[in-house]
Design a protein around this motif. Sequence first.
Motif, PDB file in Angstrom:
ATOM      1  N   LEU A   1      77.889 -15.606  -0.713  1.00  0.00           N
ATOM      2  CA  LEU A   1      78.625 -16.590  -1.513  1.00  0.00           C
ATOM      3  C   LEU A   1      77.708 -17.219  -2.554  1.00  0.00           C
ATOM      4  CD1 LEU A   1      81.093 -18.478  -2.058  1.00  0.00           C
ATOM      5  CD2 LEU A   1      80.152 -19.993  -0.285  1.00  0.00           C
ATOM      6  N   GLU A   2      76.528 -17.635  -2.139  1.00  0.00           N
ATOM      7  CA  GLU A   2      75.590 -18.297  -3.059  1.00  0.00           C
ATOM      8  C   GLU A   2      75.128 -17.343  -4.152  1.00  0.00           C
ATOM      9  OE1 GLU A   2      73.006 -21.436  -4.437  1.00  0.00           O
ATOM     10  OE2 GLU A   2      74.872 -21.302  -3.294  1.00  0.00           O
ATOM     11  N   ILE A   3      74.838 -16.098  -3.794  1.00  0.00           N
ATOM     12  CA  ILE A   3      74.378 -15.128  -4.795  1.00  0.00           C
ATOM     13  C   ILE A   3      75.481 -14.839  -5.805  1.00  0.00           C
ATOM     14  CG2 ILE A   3      73.606 -12.750  -5.144  1.00  0.00           C
ATOM     15  CD1 ILE A   3      72.267 -12.964  -2.354  1.00  0.00           C
ATOM     16  N   SER A   4      76.709 -14.656  -5.328  1.00  0.00           N
ATOM     17  CA  SER A   4      77.817 -14.359  -6.237  1.00  0.00           C
ATOM     18  C   SER A   4      78.108 -15.523  -7.170  1.00  0.00           C
ATOM     19  CB  SER A   4      79.077 -14.007  -5.431  1.00  0.00           C
ATOM     20  OG  SER A   4      79.552 -15.134  -4.705  1.00  0.00           O
ATOM     21  N   LEU A   5      77.898 -16.745  -6.682  1.00  0.00           N
ATOM     22  CA  LEU A   5      78.120 -17.929  -7.515  1.00  0.00           C
ATOM     23  C   LEU A   5      77.027 -18.131  -8.550  1.00  0.00           C
ATOM     24  CD1 LEU A   5      79.280 -20.545  -4.839  1.00  0.00           C
ATOM     25  CD2 LEU A   5      80.667 -19.648  -6.708  1.00  0.00           C
ATOM     26  N   SER A   6      75.884 -17.472  -8.362  1.00  0.00           N
ATOM     27  CA  SER A   6      74.697 -17.831  -9.141  1.00  0.00           C
ATOM     28  C   SER A   6      74.191 -16.739 -10.070  1.00  0.00           C
ATOM     29  CB  SER A   6      73.566 -18.243  -8.181  1.00  0.00           C
ATOM     30  OG  SER A   6      73.950 -19.353  -7.410  1.00  0.00           O
ATOM     31  N   PHE A   7      74.980 -15.682 -10.306  1.00  0.00           N
ATOM     32  CA  PHE A   7      74.563 -14.670 -11.267  1.00  0.00           C
ATOM     33  C   PHE A   7      74.344 -15.284 -12.642  1.00  0.00           C
ATOM     34  CE2 PHE A   7      75.880 -11.258  -8.366  1.00  0.00           C
ATOM     35  CZ  PHE A   7      74.938 -10.288  -8.663  1.00  0.00           C
ATOM     36  N   ASP A   8      75.298 -16.103 -13.078  1.00  0.00           N
ATOM     37  CA  ASP A   8      75.167 -16.738 -14.386  1.00  0.00           C
ATOM     38  C   ASP A   8      73.999 -17.715 -14.407  1.00  0.00           C
ATOM     39  OD1 ASP A   8      76.519 -18.198 -12.521  1.00  0.00           O
ATOM     40  OD2 ASP A   8      78.149 -18.830 -13.833  1.00  0.00           O
ATOM     41  N   ASN A   9      73.759 -18.374 -13.272  1.00  0.00           N
ATOM     42  CA  ASN A   9      72.616 -19.273 -13.168  1.00  0.00           C
ATOM     43  C   ASN A   9      71.314 -18.516 -13.403  1.00  0.00           C
ATOM     44  OD1 ASN A   9      70.984 -21.443 -12.613  1.00  0.00           O
ATOM     45  ND2 ASN A   9      71.386 -21.497 -10.429  1.00  0.00           N
TER      46      ASN A   9
ATOM     47  N   PHE B   1      74.676 -25.965 -10.408  1.00  0.00           N
ATOM     48  CA  PHE B   1      75.295 -24.746  -9.912  1.00  0.00           C
ATOM     49  C   PHE B   1      75.482 -24.776  -8.401  1.00  0.00           C
ATOM     50  CE2 PHE B   1      74.237 -22.821 -13.997  1.00  0.00           C
ATOM     51  CZ  PHE B   1      75.292 -21.938 -14.168  1.00  0.00           C
ATOM     52  N   SER B   2      74.638 -25.505  -7.707  1.00  0.00           N
ATOM     53  CA  SER B   2      74.695 -25.489  -6.244  1.00  0.00           C
ATOM     54  C   SER B   2      75.779 -26.405  -5.683  1.00  0.00           C
ATOM     55  CB  SER B   2      73.331 -25.900  -5.664  1.00  0.00           C
ATOM     56  OG  SER B   2      73.077 -27.276  -5.891  1.00  0.00           O
ATOM     57  N   PHE B   3      76.311 -27.314  -6.500  1.00  0.00           N
ATOM     58  CA  PHE B   3      77.308 -28.255  -6.001  1.00  0.00           C
ATOM     59  C   PHE B   3      78.496 -27.538  -5.365  1.00  0.00           C
ATOM     60  CE2 PHE B   3      75.935 -31.648  -9.286  1.00  0.00           C
ATOM     61  CZ  PHE B   3      74.925 -32.058  -8.442  1.00  0.00           C
TER      62      PHE B   3
ATOM     63  N   ILE C   1      79.441 -20.143 -17.199  1.00  0.00           N
ATOM     64  CA  ILE C   1      79.129 -21.564 -17.005  1.00  0.00           C
ATOM     65  C   ILE C   1      80.313 -22.425 -17.418  1.00  0.00           C
ATOM     66  CG2 ILE C   1      77.730 -23.461 -17.929  1.00  0.00           C
ATOM     67  CD1 ILE C   1      75.372 -21.552 -17.993  1.00  0.00           C
ATOM     68  N   GLY C   2      80.911 -22.100 -18.560  1.00  0.00           N
ATOM     69  CA  GLY C   2      82.077 -22.849 -19.012  1.00  0.00           C
ATOM     70  C   GLY C   2      83.222 -22.765 -18.025  1.00  0.00           C
ATOM     71  N   ALA C   3      83.444 -21.555 -17.485  1.00  0.00           N
ATOM     72  CA  ALA C   3      84.512 -21.382 -16.504  1.00  0.00           C
ATOM     73  C   ALA C   3      84.226 -22.177 -15.233  1.00  0.00           C
ATOM     74  CB  ALA C   3      84.675 -19.897 -16.173  1.00  0.00           C
ATOM     75  N   LEU C   4      82.977 -22.146 -14.784  1.00  0.00           N
ATOM     76  CA  LEU C   4      82.612 -22.896 -13.582  1.00  0.00           C
ATOM     77  C   LEU C   4      82.749 -24.397 -13.816  1.00  0.00           C
ATOM     78  CD1 LEU C   4      81.538 -22.986 -10.715  1.00  0.00           C
ATOM     79  CD2 LEU C   4      79.210 -22.817 -11.616  1.00  0.00           C
TER      80      LEU C   4
ATOM     81  N   VAL D   1      90.498 -25.057  -5.365  1.00  0.00           N
ATOM     82  CA  VAL D   1      90.380 -23.733  -5.957  1.00  0.00           C
ATOM     83  C   VAL D   1      89.657 -22.834  -4.971  1.00  0.00           C
ATOM     84  CG1 VAL D   1      89.436 -22.378  -7.867  1.00  0.00           C
ATOM     85  CG2 VAL D   1      90.331 -24.671  -8.299  1.00  0.00           C
ATOM     86  N   SER D   2      90.198 -21.652  -4.752  1.00  0.00           N
ATOM     87  CA  SER D   2      89.620 -20.724  -3.786  1.00  0.00           C
ATOM     88  C   SER D   2      88.180 -20.375  -4.132  1.00  0.00           C
ATOM     89  CB  SER D   2      90.462 -19.444  -3.724  1.00  0.00           C
ATOM     90  OG  SER D   2      89.822 -18.446  -2.959  1.00  0.00           O
ATOM     91  N   GLU D   3      87.326 -20.316  -3.097  1.00  0.00           N
ATOM     92  CA  GLU D   3      85.927 -19.932  -3.296  1.00  0.00           C
ATOM     93  C   GLU D   3      85.829 -18.504  -3.837  1.00  0.00           C
ATOM     94  OE1 GLU D   3      86.964 -21.490  -0.577  1.00  0.00           O
ATOM     95  OE2 GLU D   3      85.919 -23.413  -0.820  1.00  0.00           O
ATOM     96  N   VAL D   4      86.834 -17.678  -3.558  1.00  0.00           N
ATOM     97  CA  VAL D   4      86.832 -16.303  -4.067  1.00  0.00           C
ATOM     98  C   VAL D   4      86.882 -16.310  -5.594  1.00  0.00           C
ATOM     99  CG1 VAL D   4      88.112 -14.135  -4.131  1.00  0.00           C
ATOM    100  CG2 VAL D   4      87.925 -15.405  -1.985  1.00  0.00           C
ATOM    101  N   ILE D   5      87.756 -17.148  -6.148  1.00  0.00           N
ATOM    102  CA  ILE D   5      87.852 -17.258  -7.604  1.00  0.00           C
ATOM    103  C   ILE D   5      86.553 -17.802  -8.182  1.00  0.00           C
ATOM    104  CG2 ILE D   5      89.048 -18.430  -9.495  1.00  0.00           C
ATOM    105  CD1 ILE D   5      91.561 -18.418  -7.796  1.00  0.00           C
ATOM    106  N   THR D   6      86.048 -18.866  -7.572  1.00  0.00           N
ATOM    107  CA  THR D   6      84.810 -19.483  -8.054  1.00  0.00           C
ATOM    108  C   THR D   6      83.652 -18.494  -8.006  1.00  0.00           C
ATOM    109  OG1 THR D   6      85.579 -21.600  -7.187  1.00  0.00           O
ATOM    110  CG2 THR D   6      83.275 -21.448  -7.786  1.00  0.00           C
ATOM    111  N   GLY D   7      83.586 -17.720  -6.938  1.00  0.00           N
ATOM    112  CA  GLY D   7      82.480 -16.790  -6.778  1.00  0.00           C
ATOM    113  C   GLY D   7      82.568 -15.577  -7.687  1.00  0.00           C
ATOM    114  N   LEU D   8      83.796 -15.089  -7.925  1.00  0.00           N
ATOM    115  CA  LEU D   8      83.958 -13.849  -8.679  1.00  0.00           C
ATOM    116  C   LEU D   8      83.952 -14.045 -10.187  1.00  0.00           C
ATOM    117  CD1 LEU D   8      86.612 -11.848  -6.625  1.00  0.00           C
ATOM    118  CD2 LEU D   8      84.150 -11.487  -6.739  1.00  0.00           C
ATOM    119  N   ILE D   9      84.338 -15.220 -10.648  1.00  0.00           N
ATOM    120  CA  ILE D   9      84.502 -15.394 -12.094  1.00  0.00           C
ATOM    121  C   ILE D   9      83.189 -15.209 -12.845  1.00  0.00           C
ATOM    122  CG2 ILE D   9      84.160 -17.918 -12.146  1.00  0.00           C
ATOM    123  CD1 ILE D   9      86.596 -17.894 -14.142  1.00  0.00           C
ATOM    124  N   GLY D  10      82.091 -15.692 -12.248  1.00  0.00           N
ATOM    125  CA  GLY D  10      80.793 -15.491 -12.879  1.00  0.00           C
ATOM    126  C   GLY D  10      80.400 -14.026 -12.903  1.00  0.00           C
ATOM    127  N   VAL D  11      80.642 -13.330 -11.803  1.00  0.00           N
ATOM    128  CA  VAL D  11      80.327 -11.905 -11.716  1.00  0.00           C
ATOM    129  C   VAL D  11      81.123 -11.115 -12.753  1.00  0.00           C
ATOM    130  CG1 VAL D  11      80.387  -9.875 -10.235  1.00  0.00           C
ATOM    131  CG2 VAL D  11      79.759 -12.093  -9.274  1.00  0.00           C
TER     132      VAL D  11
END
Length: 373
Positions: free
Chosen positions: A38-46, A262-264, A319-322, A334-344
């Motif tokens: 989850l953390e890695i998928s959320l942080s590609f843009d980071n 990003f970690s929030f 970043i803008g989407a997040l 908002v589902s964590e799936v959406i949050t995690g995948l949008i950056g990817v």
Amino acid sequence: MFLKTFGWSLVITAIALAIALVYGGPAGLAIAAILGILEISLSFDNAVVNARILEKMSAFWQRIFLTVGILIAVLGMRILFPLLIVAVTARLNPVEAIRLALEKGSIETPGSYAYILQDAHPQIAAFGGIFLLMIFLDFMFEEREIRWLSVLEKPLARIGRLNAASLVVGLLALVVASLAAGDKQAIVLLAGILGMVLYFLVNGLGALFEVDDADDDGEIDADEVDKRAGVISGSTTRGVGKVVGRAAFLLFLYLEVIDASFSFDGVIGAFAITSDPILIALGLGLIGAIFVRSLTVFLVRQGTLDEFEYLDHGAHWAIGALAVILLITITTEVSEVITGLIGVVFIAAAFISSIVRNKRSRSTSDESVTVGV
């Protein structure tokens, strides 16, 4: 190169998973692994944004980011930050906050650690969302030779010609978010303003110190000073020497603030999976945060951002989407799936577009050579 860059991350991941297995059995192992992913998928843009800033820093400050920065990311943001939020919100002393965390109460149980942290989500989301939104706006409002999504980026660049455009848009977004926050309007508005103030403070001090350091060294002329003033905000990305001293220190602080923002969503989202602070620290911190650091270094050492020039744009769209998602979550889940995948999705699309652009450029060059011959 891969093993040299990711070797320690793989070793630490194996250790973290082993600890999770001993601590929580197969279920604990699975949860820690899920949180790491989850953390890695959320942080590609980071990682992309971090890499663009990190490549401007000297080798010394890059090492600081990978050592002290990891301690801040793991110990500070993934362990101490939630404890601090709970302690302040529930008016507990640190010992009581730790005791409450170790009780592992359900997120649905009033007064539990997870419940209190979830209840503080609106102000956390407002702070992080506005900070990230300002990064996105300052990038998109800048005139650029290279554009990715031209149909959107051209109008945004025209808006950016207005004085203080990012400030105006950021304040409007914050007002809308706070009006929708119900009885938490005041705290959401205050948190968002603090996020905005922090962005401008770090950004402004970084530009000021960088110019001062450069003038002291006598290394750059007036035109170069103007270029360097945009390093932190991302408006200048190439052709600038390595920064040192106070400028590098401000860049380091900026990187840590970005990582915190990003970690929030990851920290809050983790409690939807488990309320166990040990597993959260293992998954988000020892696995996720360290892999993001290694990915950042990999991008810097490989020169990936210069080779695939749309990655900057893809990262900032992510970043803008997040940022928008964080502001939406003030009132709506908002589902964590959406949050995690949008950056990817944004990073992958930008990467593919960069490959296509590079192929076209090479084809054009080959044709020019053939005609010349």
